[in-house]
Design an enzyme around this catalytic site. Structure first.
Site, PDB file in Angstrom:
ATOM      1  NE  ARG A 107     -11.336  43.618  13.974  1.00 41.76           N
ATOM      2  CZ  ARG A 107     -11.581  44.702  14.721  1.00 41.76           C
ATOM      3  NH1 ARG A 107     -12.154  45.754  14.199  1.00 41.76           N
ATOM      4  NH2 ARG A 107     -11.245  44.718  15.988  1.00 41.76           N
ATOM      5  CG  HIS A 134     -12.755  41.769  20.307  1.00 46.37           C
ATOM      6  ND1 HIS A 134     -11.494  41.602  19.758  1.00 46.37           N
ATOM      7  CD2 HIS A 134     -13.016  43.113  20.242  1.00 46.37           C
ATOM      8  CE1 HIS A 134     -11.028  42.784  19.382  1.00 46.37           C
ATOM      9  NE2 HIS A 134     -11.921  43.708  19.670  1.00 46.37           N
ATOM     10  CD  GLN A 137     -11.102  45.917  23.655  1.00 46.39           C
ATOM     11  OE1 GLN A 137     -10.787  46.318  22.539  1.00 46.39           O
ATOM     12  NE2 GLN A 137     -10.805  46.591  24.772  1.00 46.39           N
ATOM     13  CG  ASP A 226     -19.171  46.278  22.234  1.00 46.41           C
ATOM     14  OD1 ASP A 226     -18.784  47.348  21.721  1.00 46.41           O
ATOM     15  OD2 ASP A 226     -19.038  45.166  21.676  1.00 46.41           O
ATOM     16  CB  CYS A 265     -14.093  47.059  23.294  1.00 46.95           C
ATOM     17  SG  CYS A 265     -15.563  47.006  22.265  1.00 46.95           S
ATOM     18  NE  ARG A 293      -7.216  45.110  21.568  1.00 47.72           N
ATOM     19  CZ  ARG A 293      -7.952  45.229  20.453  1.00 47.72           C
ATOM     20  NH1 ARG A 293      -8.952  46.084  20.414  1.00 47.72           N
ATOM     21  NH2 ARG A 293      -7.731  44.447  19.403  1.00 47.72           N
TER      22      ARG A 293
END
Ligand code: CP
Ligand code: NVA
Length: 308
Positions: A107, A134, A137, A226, A265, A293
């Site tokens: 990450r 991402h 996700q 988001d 997310c 996830r």
């Protein structure tokens, strides 16, 4: 090397295989204790190394639990605790860690660092979120849609509203590969990455970019949002003001298809990009989405290690 860096570099067949495996594995362990290892312990003896340059709740716990359920173990570190934080290069880190673990997850603040890690690693590298994308996700989001509706994602209509960010970019990539319609509704000046849009359009992706939340959501099967301020971005009052008309609330959900799903997310900023009523309401699938996830990343790991 089968890295999982971005959806844009995957094939539709590869993504489909990952989704199908994730659905099957989740079903097969219904009612089991969470730490029990899947039948056959497919990654017995393997180790996943995880490096975090930014905070994480879901990515960290889901990869760790997912690895355990496959019979693997993990080593988790923040970049600041490593020599990376003192200037050791990504390429040297990649070479060293490849001698010690079977796969790496990163990450990072800068997408280029992920690309460098993958270029120099001799084990698969997985994108656990960058400033640009991402992908793990979005795979969980698609799995959640298919699970909740019982329909394949292909042919469905999705709307993303809010800040054009890493989530938006990965949704755009997914829509062009898995052939679902995507409408992106963002304020002017907060559009998603132009390169990602161009690649998706060149592939025949059906993406409408609009600057109005209702127009984006109109008749959609799924409404996604988001945070308006992603990790590493400056928190500004002006940004919150321009994003305010893109809040997902009951009025906006009413413009979507009846029974449309709401996805986020997480972490959510309740009262900003989404109201409590929508987050906690009957159309919200955010807790399934968070759980998925775990399931989808197990299948991503298996795909990277040649087990799918
Ligand atoms: N959605 C997501 O990636 O959450 P974390 O930042 O908690 O990992
Ligand atoms: N866009 C958000 C996603 C968090 C999971 C961020 O990058 O902070």
């Amino acid at each position: 090397m089968p890295h999982f860096l971005d959806l844009a570099t995957a094939t539709p067949a590869g993504l489909r295989a990952i989704l199908d495996d994730a659905h099957a594995r989740k079903k097969a362990r219904q009612g089991w204790p969470k730490g029990r290892i899947d039948a056959g312990a497919p990654l017995d003896g393997h180790v996943l190394g995880m490096i975090f340059e930014k905070p994480s709740t879901r990515t960290r716990f889901s990869f760790d639990m997912g690895a355990r359920q496959l019979g693997a173990t993990t080593i988790v570190s923040t970049a600041g605790e490593m020599q990376l934080g003192r200037g050791e290069t990504i390429s040297d880190t990649a070479r060293v860690l490849s001698r010690m673990v079977d796969a790496l997850m990163l990450r990072t603040n800068r997408h280029e660092k992920l690309e460098q890690l993958a270029e120099h690693a001799t084990v698969p590298v997985i994108n656990g979120l960058t400033d640009l994308t991402h992908p793990c996700q979005v795979m969980a989001d698609i799995m959640t849609f298919e699970e909740r509706t019982g329909r394949p994602v292909t042919g469905s209509t999705w709307a993303y509203v809010g800040d054009g960010n890493n989530m938006t970019n990965s949704l755009i990539e997914a829509s062009s590969l898995l052939k679902f319609d995507l409408r992106v509704g963002v304020p002017r000046g907060l559009e998603p990455d132009s390169g990602v849009m161009a690649t998706a359009c060149a592939r025949g992706g059906c993406i409408d970019l609009v600057h109005n939340a209702k127009a984006a959501v109109d008749g959609a099967d799924v409404v996604v949002t988001d945070t308006w301020v992603s990790m590493g971005q400056a928190d500004s009052k002006d940004k919150l003001t321009v994003c305010a008309p893109f809040q997902v609330n009951d009025a906006l959900m009413a413009a979507a298809a009846p029974g449309a799903l709401f996805l986020h997310c997480l972490p959510a900023h309740r009262g900003d990009e989404v109201t409590d009523a929508v987050m906690d309401g009957p159309q919200s699938a955010v807790w399934d989405e968070a759980e998925n996830r775990l399931h989808v990343q197990k299948s991503i790991l298996l795909w990277c290690l040649g087990r799918l």
